[in-house]
Design a protein around this motif. Structure first.
Motif, short mmCIF file in Angstrom:
data_model
loop_
_atom_site.label_atom_id
_atom_site.label_comp_id
_atom_site.label_asym_id
_atom_site.label_seq_id
_atom_site.Cartn_x
_atom_site.Cartn_y
_atom_site.Cartn_z
N PRO A 113 50.27 37.65 30.15
CA PRO A 113 50.04 37.07 31.56
C PRO A 113 50.83 37.81 32.71
CG PRO A 113 51.66 35.59 30.23
CD PRO A 113 50.86 36.51 29.13
N LEU A 114 51.94 38.43 32.15
CA LEU A 114 52.70 39.30 33.12
C LEU A 114 51.76 40.46 33.51
CD1 LEU A 114 55.38 39.54 34.54
CD2 LEU A 114 55.99 41.01 32.64
N SER A 115 51.07 40.96 32.47
CA SER A 115 49.99 42.19 33.00
C SER A 115 48.98 41.57 33.87
CB SER A 115 49.33 42.61 31.89
OG SER A 115 48.49 43.75 32.38
N PHE A 116 48.40 40.31 33.75
CA PHE A 116 47.53 39.85 34.69
C PHE A 116 48.07 39.44 36.10
CE2 PHE A 116 45.55 37.30 30.92
CZ PHE A 116 44.98 38.49 30.48
N VAL A 117 49.36 39.00 36.20
CA VAL A 117 49.84 38.74 37.53
C VAL A 117 50.01 40.02 38.19
CG1 VAL A 117 51.98 37.77 38.70
CG2 VAL A 117 50.83 36.48 36.82
N PHE A 118 50.77 40.90 37.47
CA PHE A 118 51.17 42.27 38.16
C PHE A 118 49.85 43.08 38.75
CE2 PHE A 118 51.84 46.86 37.88
CZ PHE A 118 52.85 47.08 38.39
N THR A 119 48.61 43.11 37.99
CA THR A 119 47.51 43.68 38.25
C THR A 119 46.97 42.81 39.64
OG1 THR A 119 47.11 44.05 36.08
CG2 THR A 119 45.15 44.35 37.72
N SER A 245 39.17 46.81 31.38
CA SER A 245 37.66 47.04 31.54
C SER A 245 37.03 45.78 32.16
CB SER A 245 36.88 47.18 30.14
OG SER A 245 37.38 46.10 29.35
N PHE A 246 37.79 44.63 32.39
CA PHE A 246 36.99 43.59 32.75
C PHE A 246 38.17 42.91 33.92
CE2 PHE A 246 38.97 42.44 28.85
CZ PHE A 246 39.83 41.29 29.08
N ILE A 247 39.31 43.25 34.00
CA ILE A 247 40.33 43.02 34.93
C ILE A 247 40.57 44.39 35.70
CG2 ILE A 247 42.37 42.01 35.50
CD1 ILE A 247 42.41 40.08 33.19
N GLN A 248 39.93 44.72 36.81
CA GLN A 248 39.97 45.77 37.38
C GLN A 248 41.20 45.73 38.27
OE1 GLN A 248 36.17 46.54 38.96
NE2 GLN A 248 35.15 46.94 37.16
N ASP A 249 41.66 47.10 38.29
CA ASP A 249 42.82 47.32 39.27
C ASP A 249 42.36 48.20 40.33
OD1 ASP A 249 43.20 49.20 37.11
OD2 ASP A 249 45.09 49.78 37.84
N ILE A 250 43.00 48.38 41.47
CA ILE A 250 42.65 49.35 42.49
C ILE A 250 43.30 50.53 42.25
CG2 ILE A 250 42.58 50.00 44.92
CD1 ILE A 250 42.27 47.07 45.53
N ASN A 251 42.90 51.77 41.91
CA ASN A 251 43.32 52.94 41.55
C ASN A 251 43.64 53.44 42.97
OD1 ASN A 251 44.22 55.34 40.86
ND2 ASN A 251 42.97 55.72 39.09
N ILE A 252 45.01 53.39 43.43
CA ILE A 252 45.34 53.86 44.55
C ILE A 252 45.44 55.42 44.74
CG2 ILE A 252 47.63 54.13 44.26
CD1 ILE A 252 46.07 52.38 47.42
N PRO A 271 41.53 34.52 39.65
CA PRO A 271 41.70 33.34 38.39
C PRO A 271 42.72 34.17 37.44
CG PRO A 271 39.18 33.82 38.81
CD PRO A 271 40.16 34.77 39.67
N ALA A 272 42.81 35.52 37.23
CA ALA A 272 43.61 35.66 36.19
C ALA A 272 45.16 35.54 36.61
CB ALA A 272 43.46 37.33 35.99
N PHE A 273 45.31 35.59 38.15
CA PHE A 273 46.79 35.34 38.70
C PHE A 273 47.08 34.13 38.41
CE2 PHE A 273 49.24 33.60 42.06
CZ PHE A 273 50.57 34.47 41.82
N PHE A 274 46.37 32.88 38.49
CA PHE A 274 46.70 31.51 38.08
C PHE A 274 46.93 31.32 36.63
CE2 PHE A 274 44.66 31.09 42.23
CZ PHE A 274 45.74 30.56 43.04
#
Length: 346
Positions: A113-119, A245-252, A271-274
């Motif tokens: 879950p920490l990875s989800f929140v961080f992303t 692959s399915f929780i994408q992050d913006i590659n700055i 949804p991943a955040f909550f």
């Protein structure tokens, strides 16, 4: 008694400019949490300087090769060496007591879950940054590699996660943590999370790292050692590899304008955040129960007695023994951040 000292709580307190400066910056009356920040800031400057001297001419600073060599070097000078310097004057059990494999596994699971929140926080901050049209300021240490093969992933896990997190955990949640023992937990979490976010030198993800640092404080307090932090960091990175692959992050690093961002990432990250917050709360509840049960046992009573011997409560000391080094340490970190914003990279 010497003319240039007085005695407070069985400690010699210096009188005069030179004795005070020596007691603050060279050989303190007793080390404090502010002194640890000062020593860490000096180590960071030394680490950055050493990395600059060893920079490879054949590789760009954003290559995976440079990243793999620079991060361990920076970790040694910025966190491991300062840990030895501080602990030379304050002998304590900074690693913590091993409290079993169960809490470590829960710490590892909390990395999901920490990875989800961080992303999610990363995406929101990145989106806001692109929306404002500000110039992108890259972290001091980063790499860009389109070929995400197993070797690259292994380098990122070892050199980019395990080594630096182990060094930071030892210093911030070991050495610094011991100097904060006895204070309010919220204050301790702030005094460890803020330096944790500062030493990342990553403007875009500052808030994300602030959240991670606060969660690491929860793990350190509930589990009783720094190993839970390292296990959590590994779980976070592995989760990122699996779910990218399915929780994408913006590659700055590769995105320059807002039009390059696929706004569909909102449908997965929000949804991943909550979901992540709920899971972290559940893990914290389990760790709270574990802490209450473990440290109320007979075995824990023995551990407490041993910790009292290793970590005696230090007497109060005058303000001038910690304010100057704290201001100096923060000023050094602020200078590094200022140079980062000005584009002074390695």
């Amino acid at each position: 008694m010497a003319a240039n000292t007085t005695t407070t709580n069985n400690k010699k307190v210096p009188n005069g400019l030179l004795p005070i400066l020596k007691a603050n910056f060279v050989s303190p009356i007793q080390t404090s949490w502010s002194y640890t920040i000062f020593v860490m800031s000096l180590g960071i400057v030394l680490g950055l300087t050493f990395c600059k001297l060893l920079q490879f001419d054949n590789y760009s600073r954003s290559s995976i090769i440079s990243f793999a060599f620079m991060m361990p070097i920076f970790t040694v000078f910025s966190f491991l060496l300062p840990s030895l310097i501080v602990e030379r004057q304050y002998n304590a059990d900074v690693v913590g007591e091993f409290t079993g494999i169960g809490p470590l596994m829960m710490a590892f699971i909390s990395g999901v879950p920490l990875s989800f929140v961080f992303t999610v926080i990363h995406n929101i901050c990145s989106y806001y940054h692109l929306w404002r049209g500000d110039i992108t300021i890259f972290p001091i240490f980063f790499y860009y590699c389109e070929d995400g093969n197993y070797i690259v992933l292994a380098i990122e896990l070892i050199a980019g996660t395990i080594i630096p997190v182990a060094g930071i955990a030892l210093f911030l949640y070991g050495v610094l943590w011991k100097h904060l023992t006895g204070k309010n937990f919220i204050l301790i979490a702030l005094l460890t999370a803020i330096p944790f976010a500062l030493v990342q030198f990553n403007p875009i993800d500052f808030i994300s790292y602030l959240f991670v640092g606060a969660w690491y404080a929860v793990l350190r307090d509930r589990i009783g050692n720094i190993w839970g932090i390292i296990f959590c960091a590994i779980g976070t990175k592995l989760t990122y590899f699996i779910t990218s692959s399915f929780i994408q992050d913006i590659n700055i690093y590769s995105t320059s304008t807002l039009s390059d961002v696929d706004t569909t990432f909102l449908y997965s990250t929000i949804p991943a955040f909550f979901f992540g917050i709920i899971l972290l709360l559940l893990v914290r509840r389990y760790l709270n129960i574990f802490k209450d049960q473990y440290f109320s046992s007979t075995m824990a009573d023995n551990i407490d007695e041993r910790n009292k011997e290793l970590n005696p409560i230090l007497p109060s000391i005058p303000w001038f023994t910690y304010i100057p080094v704290l201001i100096t340490g923060l000023a050094i970190l602020a200078t590094v951040w200022f140079l980062l914003f000005k584009g002074a990279f390695l």
